[in-house]
Design a protein around this motif. Structure first.
Motif, PDB file in Angstrom:
ATOM      1  N   PHE A 152      20.457  59.645  86.151  1.00  0.00           N
ATOM      2  CA  PHE A 152      21.188  58.603  85.399  1.00  0.00           C
ATOM      3  C   PHE A 152      20.247  57.469  85.003  1.00  0.00           C
ATOM      4  CE2 PHE A 152      24.443  55.089  85.081  1.00  0.00           C
ATOM      5  CZ  PHE A 152      25.157  55.642  84.021  1.00  0.00           C
ATOM      6  N   PHE A 153      19.252  57.199  85.850  1.00  0.00           N
ATOM      7  CA  PHE A 153      18.206  56.237  85.461  1.00  0.00           C
ATOM      8  C   PHE A 153      16.834  56.855  85.708  1.00  0.00           C
ATOM      9  CE2 PHE A 153      19.555  54.939  89.813  1.00  0.00           C
ATOM     10  CZ  PHE A 153      18.367  55.065  90.499  1.00  0.00           C
ATOM     11  N   ASP A 154      15.803  56.257  85.062  1.00  0.00           N
ATOM     12  CA  ASP A 154      14.446  56.821  85.119  1.00  0.00           C
ATOM     13  C   ASP A 154      13.546  56.162  86.146  1.00  0.00           C
ATOM     14  OD1 ASP A 154      15.060  58.403  82.974  1.00  0.00           O
ATOM     15  OD2 ASP A 154      14.300  56.962  81.492  1.00  0.00           O
ATOM     16  N   GLY A 155      13.781  54.861  86.399  1.00  0.00           N
ATOM     17  CA  GLY A 155      12.853  54.077  87.213  1.00  0.00           C
ATOM     18  C   GLY A 155      12.654  54.656  88.602  1.00  0.00           C
ATOM     19  N   LYS A 156      11.489  54.362  89.184  1.00  0.00           N
ATOM     20  CA  LYS A 156      11.177  54.826  90.541  1.00  0.00           C
ATOM     21  C   LYS A 156      11.157  53.644  91.511  1.00  0.00           C
ATOM     22  CE  LYS A 156       9.918  59.133  89.158  1.00  0.00           C
ATOM     23  NZ  LYS A 156      10.904  59.155  88.048  1.00  0.00           N
ATOM     24  N   THR A 157      11.486  52.462  90.975  1.00  0.00           N
ATOM     25  CA  THR A 157      11.519  51.254  91.785  1.00  0.00           C
ATOM     26  C   THR A 157      12.876  50.607  91.584  1.00  0.00           C
ATOM     27  OG1 THR A 157       9.171  50.907  91.344  1.00  0.00           O
ATOM     28  CG2 THR A 157      10.405  49.004  92.169  1.00  0.00           C
ATOM     29  N   LEU A 158      13.556  50.268  92.677  1.00  0.00           N
ATOM     30  CA  LEU A 158      14.896  49.688  92.534  1.00  0.00           C
ATOM     31  C   LEU A 158      15.015  48.404  93.344  1.00  0.00           C
ATOM     32  CD1 LEU A 158      18.276  51.521  92.401  1.00  0.00           C
ATOM     33  CD2 LEU A 158      18.013  49.645  94.032  1.00  0.00           C
ATOM     34  N   ILE A 159      15.557  47.366  92.688  1.00  0.00           N
ATOM     35  CA  ILE A 159      15.840  46.110  93.392  1.00  0.00           C
ATOM     36  C   ILE A 159      17.350  45.953  93.482  1.00  0.00           C
ATOM     37  CG2 ILE A 159      15.494  43.610  93.446  1.00  0.00           C
ATOM     38  CD1 ILE A 159      12.968  43.970  91.785  1.00  0.00           C
ATOM     39  N   ASN A 160      17.873  46.016  94.696  1.00  0.00           N
ATOM     40  CA  ASN A 160      19.307  45.845  94.926  1.00  0.00           C
ATOM     41  C   ASN A 160      19.577  44.344  95.120  1.00  0.00           C
ATOM     42  OD1 ASN A 160      21.244  45.342  97.434  1.00  0.00           O
ATOM     43  ND2 ASN A 160      22.071  47.107  96.356  1.00  0.00           N
ATOM     44  N   LEU A 161      20.559  43.824  94.371  1.00  0.00           N
ATOM     45  CA  LEU A 161      20.822  42.377  94.386  1.00  0.00           C
ATOM     46  C   LEU A 161      22.143  42.087  95.099  1.00  0.00           C
ATOM     47  CD1 LEU A 161      19.773  41.814  90.675  1.00  0.00           C
ATOM     48  CD2 LEU A 161      18.385  41.434  92.709  1.00  0.00           C
ATOM     49  N   ASP A 162      22.295  42.641  96.283  1.00  0.00           N
ATOM     50  CA  ASP A 162      23.569  42.546  97.007  1.00  0.00           C
ATOM     51  C   ASP A 162      23.331  42.089  98.443  1.00  0.00           C
ATOM     52  OD1 ASP A 162      26.290  42.817  97.512  1.00  0.00           O
ATOM     53  OD2 ASP A 162      26.169  44.963  97.909  1.00  0.00           O
ATOM     54  N   SER A 163      22.393  41.135  98.635  1.00  0.00           N
ATOM     55  CA  SER A 163      22.150  40.605  99.980  1.00  0.00           C
ATOM     56  C   SER A 163      22.630  39.159 100.038  1.00  0.00           C
ATOM     57  CB  SER A 163      20.671  40.673 100.314  1.00  0.00           C
ATOM     58  OG  SER A 163      20.299  42.008 100.492  1.00  0.00           O
ATOM     59  N   GLU A 164      22.756  38.641 101.232  1.00  0.00           N
ATOM     60  CA  GLU A 164      23.469  37.371 101.397  1.00  0.00           C
ATOM     61  C   GLU A 164      22.673  36.268 102.070  1.00  0.00           C
ATOM     62  OE1 GLU A 164      26.771  38.636 103.700  1.00  0.00           O
ATOM     63  OE2 GLU A 164      27.404  40.086 102.178  1.00  0.00           O
ATOM     64  N   SER A 395       5.931  49.803 101.520  1.00  0.00           N
ATOM     65  CA  SER A 395       6.524  49.871 100.187  1.00  0.00           C
ATOM     66  C   SER A 395       5.790  48.965  99.191  1.00  0.00           C
ATOM     67  CB  SER A 395       7.995  49.452 100.293  1.00  0.00           C
ATOM     68  OG  SER A 395       8.422  48.784  99.136  1.00  0.00           O
ATOM     69  N   HIS A 396       5.582  49.481  97.966  1.00  0.00           N
ATOM     70  CA  HIS A 396       4.895  48.717  96.919  1.00  0.00           C
ATOM     71  C   HIS A 396       5.729  47.519  96.471  1.00  0.00           C
ATOM     72  CE1 HIS A 396       2.327  47.834  93.518  1.00  0.00           C
ATOM     73  NE2 HIS A 396       3.352  47.978  92.683  1.00  0.00           N
ATOM     74  N   VAL A 397       7.033  47.750  96.228  1.00  0.00           N
ATOM     75  CA  VAL A 397       7.860  46.641  95.737  1.00  0.00           C
ATOM     76  C   VAL A 397       8.017  45.571  96.826  1.00  0.00           C
ATOM     77  CG1 VAL A 397      10.119  47.698  96.277  1.00  0.00           C
ATOM     78  CG2 VAL A 397       9.949  46.038  94.427  1.00  0.00           C
ATOM     79  N   LEU A 398       7.967  45.981  98.089  1.00  0.00           N
ATOM     80  CA  LEU A 398       7.994  44.999  99.183  1.00  0.00           C
ATOM     81  C   LEU A 398       6.743  44.128  99.125  1.00  0.00           C
ATOM     82  CD1 LEU A 398       8.975  43.790 101.903  1.00  0.00           C
ATOM     83  CD2 LEU A 398       7.789  45.660 103.053  1.00  0.00           C
ATOM     84  N   LYS A 399       5.600  44.791  98.948  1.00  0.00           N
ATOM     85  CA  LYS A 399       4.327  44.061  98.906  1.00  0.00           C
ATOM     86  C   LYS A 399       4.345  43.039  97.769  1.00  0.00           C
ATOM     87  CE  LYS A 399      -0.605  45.164  98.669  1.00  0.00           C
ATOM     88  NZ  LYS A 399      -1.024  45.283  97.260  1.00  0.00           N
ATOM     89  N   ARG A 400       4.795  43.487  96.571  1.00  0.00           N
ATOM     90  CA  ARG A 400       4.836  42.597  95.406  1.00  0.00           C
ATOM     91  C   ARG A 400       5.802  41.436  95.643  1.00  0.00           C
ATOM     92  NH1 ARG A 400       0.831  43.620  91.773  1.00  0.00           N
ATOM     93  NH2 ARG A 400       1.988  42.089  90.587  1.00  0.00           N
ATOM     94  N   THR A 401       6.925  41.720  96.298  1.00  0.00           N
ATOM     95  CA  THR A 401       7.940  40.677  96.498  1.00  0.00           C
ATOM     96  C   THR A 401       7.459  39.652  97.528  1.00  0.00           C
ATOM     97  OG1 THR A 401       9.604  42.359  96.025  1.00  0.00           O
ATOM     98  CG2 THR A 401      10.400  40.296  96.914  1.00  0.00           C
ATOM     99  N   VAL A 402       6.812  40.143  98.582  1.00  0.00           N
ATOM    100  CA  VAL A 402       6.284  39.213  99.590  1.00  0.00           C
ATOM    101  C   VAL A 402       5.224  38.311  98.954  1.00  0.00           C
ATOM    102  CG1 VAL A 402       4.908  39.064 101.708  1.00  0.00           C
ATOM    103  CG2 VAL A 402       6.814  40.682 101.581  1.00  0.00           C
ATOM    104  N   GLU A 403       4.345  38.897  98.130  1.00  0.00           N
ATOM    105  CA  GLU A 403       3.310  38.088  97.466  1.00  0.00           C
ATOM    106  C   GLU A 403       3.940  37.030  96.566  1.00  0.00           C
ATOM    107  OE1 GLU A 403      -0.055  41.646  97.271  1.00  0.00           O
ATOM    108  OE2 GLU A 403       0.967  41.017  95.416  1.00  0.00           O
ATOM    109  N   ALA A 404       4.964  37.425  95.810  1.00  0.00           N
ATOM    110  CA  ALA A 404       5.640  36.487  94.905  1.00  0.00           C
ATOM    111  C   ALA A 404       6.289  35.364  95.710  1.00  0.00           C
ATOM    112  CB  ALA A 404       6.697  37.225  94.083  1.00  0.00           C
ATOM    113  N   TYR A 405       6.893  35.729  96.842  1.00  0.00           N
ATOM    114  CA  TYR A 405       7.581  34.733  97.671  1.00  0.00           C
ATOM    115  C   TYR A 405       6.594  33.689  98.197  1.00  0.00           C
ATOM    116  CZ  TYR A 405      11.354  32.887 100.520  1.00  0.00           C
ATOM    117  OH  TYR A 405      12.317  32.064 101.045  1.00  0.00           O
TER     118      TYR A 405
END
Ligand SMILES: [Zn+2]
Length: 473
Positions: A152-164, A395-405
């Protein structure tokens, strides 16, 4: 992307009905929104929507990012508050830095996720390809995620925006299943001279079998079985045992009707037992109560053998934490909950549930529960299994997100996983190898009237998402 703009979009979303199972209006609205913005979109038979923005010139080689939120919201209101979730806009106020729905749920879970996706889609900053996935009925069983077609989607990286909780990055969740047990039983006449007693344990704190399983709280079914196991013998017959509630709750109370020739002996033993248990659980469950009173019952007694097998297998049934994560300090990896027991005329039914982010550990735990009851002669069935998301600390997206943070806020985010279910587990099953992370702004009181969104955390959430997506490579 500006936080103010995302909030404006969210305010629009609060006017669109989106109760779980009745998402039609929001689904249509999302499709119209995509058309109005000349973006490609698709909608599957279930009602899941995907809106696609192709890569900006020069960004064609950037890996595609899937941003995901759920369309539905939990619809709860204060008793008597005149409000129709299928029609009325959510009434909210802005007060002391929070956006609050005082008499209803606000639906920031997960309307904020939707708004952030749309904010990014309409933003003009050049990025790689973005796919925004909006699932339905997350709150009532993750039906949308469950029905998602592979591809249904092509991407191999997913950011779920459902945390609190702003400042926390989630990289894993538990999968689970129920293991249900049935003892077929026959009733017999009570032996001469036996008297009936009802023993009750109540007042436990209970809690959620995922979030609270590591808190050492009393399980009333387990405790009463432990007491009764000590009473088994010629002078003991079981009539019934009933306790616990939902499969995902820790049992707060349990009662058993038993027959014995010497009620005083059993009653005294129960008093002594109560003293021991109150000492054992003085910190977690100081409100436990113990009562043993004369009883009556229409049911005959179970045979001596059957009663012993039921009580013994309840006593030896595992309950609680089996293993902690080897990657994430403090995270429960595998657990089981002895949830409930119910006695009918010809059957005794027991419900248990197992959780683990590791499929093999989850199944091993369920097999152990099965073996425990099968050896006692019960029929055991596993059901309702859903997959977990095993944390990947590399995880790659974890690494990128931690760096951005770090770059944005000069502090470290917390990296966590939860011992409960998220849609991410289902995505992983359909899209193996998907690299995922979940984060969001700070919400409080979700799923209840008074749900609120912290606006300062909203600014940080939007800035983080923007930073990750714009610089992703
Ligand atoms: Zn949610």
């Amino acid at each position: 992307m500006q936080s103010e703009r995302v909030l404006e979009i969210f305010k629009e979303i609060t006017c669109i009905p989106r109760e779980s199972g009745h998402e039609g209006p929001i689904t249509d609205w999302l499709c119209d929104w995509a058309s109005d913005h000349s973006l490609q979109f698709k909608r599957d038979a279930t009602g899941n929507v995907l809106i696609i923005r192709e890569a900006a010139p020069g960004k064609e080689n950037v890996p595609t990012i899937v941003l995901q939120a759920h369309q539905d919201m939990v619809c709860e209101k204060v008793a008597g508050f005149p409000f129709d979730f299928r029609r009325d806009p959510i009434p909210y106020v802005i007060k002391d830095g929070w956006m609050i729905a005082e008499n209803t749920t606000l639906g920031a879970d997960d309307g904020i996720g939707i708004a952030a996706c749309l904010g990014l889609l309409e933003d003009t900053a050049p990025t790689g390809k973005i796919e925004c996935l909006f699932t339905i009925s997350e709150e009532t069983g993750m039906d949308g995620a469950e029905a998602l077609e592979p591809g249904f989607f092509d991407g191999k990286t997913l950011i779920n925006l459902d945390s609190e909780d702003e400042g926390q990055l989630f990289i894993g969740c538990a999968g689970g299943l129920n293991t249900n047990i049935k003892f077929k039983v026959r009733r017999t006449e009570l032996p001469e001279g036996f008297k009936l007693l009802k023993c009750t344990i109540a007042g436990g704190i209970g809690g959620h079998s995922g979030d609270d399983i590591n808190k050492g709280r009393a399980n009333a079914v387990q405790l009463l079985s432990r007491f009764l196991y000590g009473q088994l013998g010629d002078g003991f017959r079981l009539i019934s045992i009933d306790g616990g509630g939902k499969p995902n709750a820790i049992a707060r109370e349990c009662q058993a009707i038993v027959a014995v020739p010497k009620p005083d002996t059993l009653r005294n033993a129960f008093t002594d037992f109560a003293t021991d248990i109150l000492e054992e659980f003085h910190a977690t469950d100081p409100g436990l109560t113990f009562e043993c009173t004369p009883a009556t019952s229409e049911l005959g007694a179970l045979g001596k053998n059957a009663g012993e097998k039921i009580i013994t297998s309840l006593f030896t049934a595992p309950h609680g934490v089996k293993a902690m994560s080897q990657d994430i300090p403090g995270l429960v990896q595998t657990s089981t909950n002895l949830a409930s027991v119910r006695t009918g005329k010809s059957v005794v039914e027991i419900v248990t549930s197992q959780r683990s982010s590791s499929k093999s550990e989850r199944r091993a735990m369920a097999a152990k529960v099965r073996a425990n009851f099968e050896v006692a002669g019960a029929v055991v069935k596993h059901m309702y299994e859903y997959p977990g998301w095993n944390p990947n600390v590399n995880s790659h997206v974890l690494k990128r997100t931690v760096e951005a943070y770090r770059k944005l806020f000069s502090t470290e985010p917390e990296v966590k996983a939860i011992h409960a279910g998220l849609e991410c587990g289902l995505f992983l099953q359909k899209f193996p190898g998907l690299d995922m992370i979940s984060f969001g702004p700070t919400l409080r009181g979700v799923h209840a009237p008074g749900e609120k969104l912290e606006l300062a955390s909203m600014d940080k959430f939007v800035a983080l998402l923007d930073e990750v997506v714009r610089n992703f490579e």
